[in-house]
Design a protein around this motif. Structure first.
Motif, mmCIF file in Angstrom:
data_model
loop_
_atom_site.group_PDB
_atom_site.id
_atom_site.type_symbol
_atom_site.label_atom_id
_atom_site.label_comp_id
_atom_site.label_asym_id
_atom_site.label_seq_id
_atom_site.Cartn_x
_atom_site.Cartn_y
_atom_site.Cartn_z
ATOM 1 N N ALA A 87 0.830 -1.204 0.000
ATOM 2 C CA ALA A 87 0.000 0.000 0.000
ATOM 3 C C ALA A 87 0.866 1.256 0.000
ATOM 4 N N ALA A 88 1.939 1.247 0.814
ATOM 5 C CA ALA A 88 2.831 2.407 0.848
ATOM 6 C C ALA A 88 3.569 2.566 -0.479
ATOM 7 N N LEU A 89 3.987 1.431 -1.082
ATOM 8 C CA LEU A 89 4.710 1.507 -2.350
ATOM 9 C C LEU A 89 3.789 1.977 -3.479
ATOM 10 N N ARG A 99 11.440 7.652 -11.281
ATOM 11 C CA ARG A 99 11.389 6.209 -11.453
ATOM 12 C C ARG A 99 12.582 5.504 -10.830
ATOM 13 N N ARG A 100 13.704 6.180 -10.752
ATOM 14 C CA ARG A 100 14.853 5.568 -10.080
ATOM 15 C C ARG A 100 14.561 5.359 -8.601
ATOM 16 N N LEU A 101 13.867 6.319 -8.000
ATOM 17 C CA LEU A 101 13.469 6.168 -6.603
ATOM 18 C C LEU A 101 12.548 4.970 -6.437
ATOM 19 N N LEU A 102 11.623 4.781 -7.369
ATOM 20 C CA LEU A 102 10.696 3.658 -7.276
ATOM 21 C C LEU A 102 11.426 2.331 -7.414
ATOM 22 N N VAL A 145 4.011 -0.858 -8.059
ATOM 23 C CA VAL A 145 4.713 0.243 -8.712
ATOM 24 C C VAL A 145 4.070 0.561 -10.062
ATOM 25 N N LEU A 146 3.838 -0.463 -10.869
ATOM 26 C CA LEU A 146 3.234 -0.248 -12.183
ATOM 27 C C LEU A 146 1.798 0.252 -12.058
ATOM 28 N N LEU A 147 1.068 -0.305 -11.071
ATOM 29 C CA LEU A 147 -0.309 0.150 -10.879
ATOM 30 C C LEU A 147 -0.342 1.615 -10.451
ATOM 31 N N GLY A 148 0.560 2.005 -9.564
ATOM 32 C CA GLY A 148 0.627 3.410 -9.144
ATOM 33 C C GLY A 148 0.985 4.335 -10.294
#
Length: 383
Positions: A87-89, A99-102, A145-148
């Motif tokens: 949830a946090a991600l 995107r590097r942070l992700l 990640v992709l969903l966000g």
């Protein structure tokens, strides 16, 4: 690291946009607590405390997505939980454009989930399974990640569509304003050509009647008519200036005069004028209107500025049919002119008409003290 960007606004028609944020937060925290409770068997107090911190921090994930995600990592290391860090991600991916942070955060979650607890309890056999579990968890972390990022892109597209619609509405408004401005300019031109011609004729005739009248009542009536005509011309000048202030080119208004009306214009002009020559009968109505308005403006100027002068209106065309036009010439005035106001737009309007046809308009004094206005229209511009 780059600070997370503000969350994209959900699309107006999205069903989740109508759910209050506190309700969503309560559901997220409740599911995270259930996920933790299923993993608390034989958990230490430290692990339980970290799990409680991770669940409670989810309430602040919208304002501080990165710190909240980092607070879920200790619980992921000590317990086999998934929902809280996911949830946090997801929230971090929805709000961050780095995107590097992700990628770094996804790797951190995979490391925390795959690493054994305690960390010193790692045999050679378990290292292989830890590495396999790391890649499995890393692939799983790609989902939030992709969903966000997908939700973020959808919000960006929704905002972009709103901006495009606003830009189109603004463009339609500008187009309507431009059309209105062109209509105002055309109205100003027609008002000057038609009304000024007639009112100036009234003023000239009233001035002549005032001079010739013997009866005081007739003289006063003629003076009043001339005064009203002069005032009307003055008001017309101000109105023409106002209407032309934001105008441009436009199509002609209808109905419009043609060459068939030219003879009546000359004979009723109130001056000694003669019409000679001809132009081809198959010229366009636009060219006929340009010729008519040129003659009308020239005769109006003769009445205003050269009282008593004679005028000659000559229609002409070249032998090879390359061009045609009209020339209006007047003799010098024979008496002082009346102080009639002018709009200063007559010749400007004629030149604008000539430009629309690719024609040329020339005007200036003649050697004998008169004045000449000449319009030349090329056959190729007759459209």
């Amino acid at each position: 690291m780059t600070a997370p960007a503000p969350a994209p606004a959900p699309a107006p028609g999205a069903w989740w946009a109508r759910i209050p944020d506190p309700v969503v937060d309560a559901v997220v925290v409740a599911v995270a607590v259930v996920d933790v409770l299923l993993s608390l068997e034989d958990a230490s107090r430290v692990a339980q405390g970290m799990a409680a911190v991770a669940c409670a921090a989810l309430v602040l994930r919208r304002r501080f997505p990165l710190p909240v995600f980092l607070l879920t990592l200790p619980a992921s290391l000590m317990l086999d939980i998934v929902f809280a860090p996911f949830a946090a991600l997801f929230t971090l991916a929805e709000r961050s454009r780095d995107r590097r942070l992700l990628v770094v955060c996804a790797v951190l979650f995979a490391v925390a989930s795959a690493a054994p607890w305690p960390l010193n309890d790692l045999s050679s056999h378990e290292r292989t399974w830890t590495l396999i579990y790391f890649f499995y968890t890393l692939a799983t972390a790609a989902a939030p990640v992709l969903l966000g990022q997908l939700v973020q892109t959808r919000g960006d597209l929704a905002r972009r569509l709103v901006e495009i619609e606003e830009a189109r509405e603004h463009e339609r408004l500008l187009h309507s304003q431009a059309v209105l401005a062109r209509e105002r300019a055309q109205l100003a031109r027609e008002m000057h050509d038609v009304v000024s011609h007639q009112v100036s004729l009234i003023a000239v005739q009233a001035g002549a009647l005032q001079v010739a009248a013997r009866e005081p009542d007739f003289k006063e009536g003629a003076r009043t008519i001339r005064s009203l005509s002069v005032d009307t011309l003055d008001e017309l000048r101000h109105m023409v200036t106002l209407l032309r202030a934001s105008g441009g080119r436009s199509t002609e208004l209808t109905p419009q005069p043609t060459l068939a009306d030219l003879h009546r214009l000359v004979t009723t002009s109130g001056i000694d004028a003669e019409l000679t020559g001809e132009i081809p009968s198959d010229v366009s109505t636009t060219a006929q209107r340009a010729v008519y308005r040129t003659v009308q403006e020239a005769l109006t100027n003769v009445r205003k500025h050269a009282p008593g002068a004679r005028a000659a209106v000559h229609l002409w065309h070249t032998a090879d049919g390359d061009s045609f036009g009209v020339t209006v010439t007047n003799t010098p005035s024979t008496r002082p002119s009346l102080p009639l106001p002018g709009s200063q737009q007559g010749l400007i309007g004629l030149r604008e008409r000539a430009e629309l046809l690719g024609a040329t308009l020339e005007s200036g004094p003649t050697p004998n003290g008169g004045y000449e206005v000449s319009l030349r229209i090329p056959a190729r511009g007759d459209v």
